[in-house]
Design a protein around this motif. Structure first.
Motif, PDB file in Angstrom:
ATOM      1  N   THR A 181     -27.217 -32.600 -63.446  1.00 41.17           N
ATOM      2  CA  THR A 181     -26.322 -33.737 -63.628  1.00 41.17           C
ATOM      3  C   THR A 181     -26.741 -34.858 -62.693  1.00 41.17           C
ATOM      4  N   ASP A 183     -26.558 -39.460 -63.122  1.00 39.94           N
ATOM      5  CA  ASP A 183     -27.119 -40.577 -63.880  1.00 39.94           C
ATOM      6  C   ASP A 183     -28.335 -41.186 -63.191  1.00 39.94           C
ATOM      7  N   ALA A 222     -27.094 -33.645 -68.174  1.00 41.65           N
ATOM      8  CA  ALA A 222     -25.864 -34.255 -68.672  1.00 41.65           C
ATOM      9  C   ALA A 222     -25.568 -35.545 -67.930  1.00 41.65           C
ATOM     10  N   ALA A 223     -25.049 -36.519 -68.670  1.00 41.82           N
ATOM     11  CA  ALA A 223     -24.593 -37.760 -68.050  1.00 41.82           C
ATOM     12  C   ALA A 223     -23.364 -37.484 -67.185  1.00 41.82           C
ATOM     13  N   ASP A 224     -23.090 -38.387 -66.272  1.00 40.88           N
ATOM     14  CA  ASP A 224     -21.983 -38.196 -65.330  1.00 40.88           C
ATOM     15  C   ASP A 224     -20.643 -38.572 -65.963  1.00 40.88           C
ATOM     16  N   THR A 225     -20.275 -37.807 -66.993  1.00 47.01           N
ATOM     17  CA  THR A 225     -18.943 -37.927 -67.568  1.00 47.01           C
ATOM     18  C   THR A 225     -18.405 -36.532 -67.818  1.00 47.01           C
ATOM     19  N   GLU A 227     -16.803 -35.435 -70.476  1.00 44.48           N
ATOM     20  CA  GLU A 227     -17.090 -34.981 -71.838  1.00 44.48           C
ATOM     21  C   GLU A 227     -18.535 -34.535 -71.991  1.00 44.48           C
ATOM     22  N   ALA A 228     -19.469 -35.284 -71.406  1.00 40.23           N
ATOM     23  CA  ALA A 228     -20.881 -34.900 -71.498  1.00 40.23           C
ATOM     24  C   ALA A 228     -21.119 -33.574 -70.787  1.00 40.23           C
ATOM     25  N   THR A 229     -20.445 -33.372 -69.666  1.00 40.01           N
ATOM     26  CA  THR A 229     -20.592 -32.120 -68.931  1.00 40.01           C
ATOM     27  C   THR A 229     -20.020 -30.963 -69.726  1.00 40.01           C
ATOM     28  N   ASP A 231     -19.648 -30.801 -73.012  1.00 36.40           N
ATOM     29  CA  ASP A 231     -20.489 -30.573 -74.197  1.00 36.40           C
ATOM     30  C   ASP A 231     -21.752 -29.796 -73.822  1.00 36.40           C
ATOM     31  N   ALA A 232     -22.345 -30.143 -72.678  1.00 36.28           N
ATOM     32  CA  ALA A 232     -23.552 -29.435 -72.239  1.00 36.28           C
ATOM     33  C   ALA A 232     -23.244 -27.973 -71.949  1.00 36.28           C
TER      34      ALA A 232
END
Length: 397
Positions: A181, A183, A222-225, A227-229, A231-232
């Protein structure tokens, strides 16, 4: 009072909550190097299967010897030959590895024998069983020779081959997923822009997992959000036996791993009393073990060595042992203590003393490359010149 979990307690919590995550399979012995044995191996034969000679020389009954006795040579025995019983009062010419004939209980090496015409004299008084390797000296039938959970080494390959074993039952390789993780991280091969750094933890974790004999089945950044975390993690849960992550486990506004874990599973521990590596998190995501390592490279390395290595060992079926340490005297002083167990990167000088690398920052990886291992300084302990501390070589991990 500190709310951090003690180092030893964190190790015990991981040990307690982990279990084998892989199935068993049968594989040819010759291709099993590095695999984890799933069942004990019991010797089906004794090794050696017969008494045999440890020397080139002469086999005879020790009771037949007396000073000046001349022995007739009644047979010649080479390795791989089945001898006939020894004629009473005679000796047999015998070679290394050859079976001892019935009626003989001693071998005298050829250098200690004197040939006179067609007879042999042994001038030195022999001792019964001299130079004989007895049946089962190495392994005995019914003996457990390799235990379940051991990683198969070249020595094991030779050992089991000597028992005539062609196949072994091992655990399938553990499939490990890796999540990074941040960005600010970009993969190597791209041009760095302002504020960016290269992702070193992902490749390092992949290499560490591979070196340990496991399979890296999927790597995701994963992007620093939140939801992205999430989803990953959901993607990794579908195909991985264990998930390791790097970064995003602290308390910053852009650290979303712990929040994602609490929404997807159960958190077992968070934050431990070690330096470097305090913000470690261990969780279970619908049955899948997860270990979140800190994002600073040296913190990632330390926590992998101590905690991820233990988790992966248990989940792969391997006997989970802590690395071996050596007591080494410190070549430096430190006149302050901290309330955490500390793992100093050190090198061993020509004088045998341990010297701390001058750079101990959790973000500095070169220090580990220029060091030989960790000096474990327990919480609330001074470092005193000449005093002994536990040294863990990197090779032991």
């Amino acid at each position: 009072m500190s709310t951090l979990l003690a180092f030893e307690d964190a190790l015990e919590e991981i040990r307690r909550s982990a279990s084998v995550r892989v199935e068993q399979q049968t594989t040819p012995l010759i291709s099993s190097i590095g695999r984890i044995l799933a069942t004990d191996v019991v010797a089906g034969i004794s090794v050696p299967p017969h008494d045999n000679s440890a020397m080139d020389g002469y086999a005879f009954a020790c009771a037949d010897w007396h000073a000046g006795k001349h022995f007739n040579v009644s047979q010649r025995i080479t390795a791989g030959q089945h001898p006939v019983p020894l004629m009473p009062g005679t000796c047999a010419r015998i070679f290394t590895g050859a079976n001892i004939p019935a009626g003989a209980d001693t071998v005298v090496m050829q250098e200690n024998a004197e040939l006179l015409d067609d007879k042999v004299i042994f001038n030195k008084q022999p001792t019964p069983a001299d130079n004989i390797r007895p049946l089962g000296q190495d392994m005995q039938i019914g003996q457990t020779v390799v235990n379940a959970g051991e990683k198969i080494t070249p020595i094991h390959i030779g050992l089991l081959s000597s028992l005539g074993i062609t196949d072994v039952t091992v655990y399938k390789q553990l499939n490990v997923g890796i999540l990074t993780t941040g960005d600010e991280l970009i993969p190597t091969g791209h041009h760095l822009k302002a504020g960016q750094i290269y992702n070193s933890n992902g490749p390092m974790l992949s290499a560490l997992v591979t070196q340990a004999g496991h399979n890296v089945s999927l790597c995701i950044h994963a992007a620093d959000t939140l939801e992205a975390t999430k989803d990953a993690l959901k993607t990794l849960m579908q195909s991985c036996d264990v998930i390791l992550s790097s970064g995003g486990v602290s308390v910053g506004e852009e650290d979303h791993v712990k929040d994602a874990l609490e929404k997807l599973g159960k958190v077992h521990l968070w934050k431990i009393a070690i330096k470097p590596g305090k913000p470690l998190v261990h969780a279970t995501l619908q049955g899948t073990p997860f270990l979140g390592l800190p994002g600073n490279p040296s913190s990632t390395l330390v926590t992998y060595h101590w905690f991820a290595r233990l988790l992966l060992s248990i989940c792969s079926g391997q006997i989970a042992e802590l690395p071996q340490y050596y007591l080494v005297d410190a070549g430096f002083n430190r006149n302050k203590t901290i309330q955490r167990d500390e793992f100093l990167r050190v090198f061993i000088g020509k004088d045998g003393l341990a010297y701390a690398h001058p750079q101990q920052s959790s973000g500095a990886l070169l220090a580990a490359s220029e060091s030989q291992g960790y000096l474990h300084i327990k919480a609330n302990t001074l470092v005193e010149y000449g005093h002994s501390y536990s040294f863990y070589p990197f090779s032991g991990f």
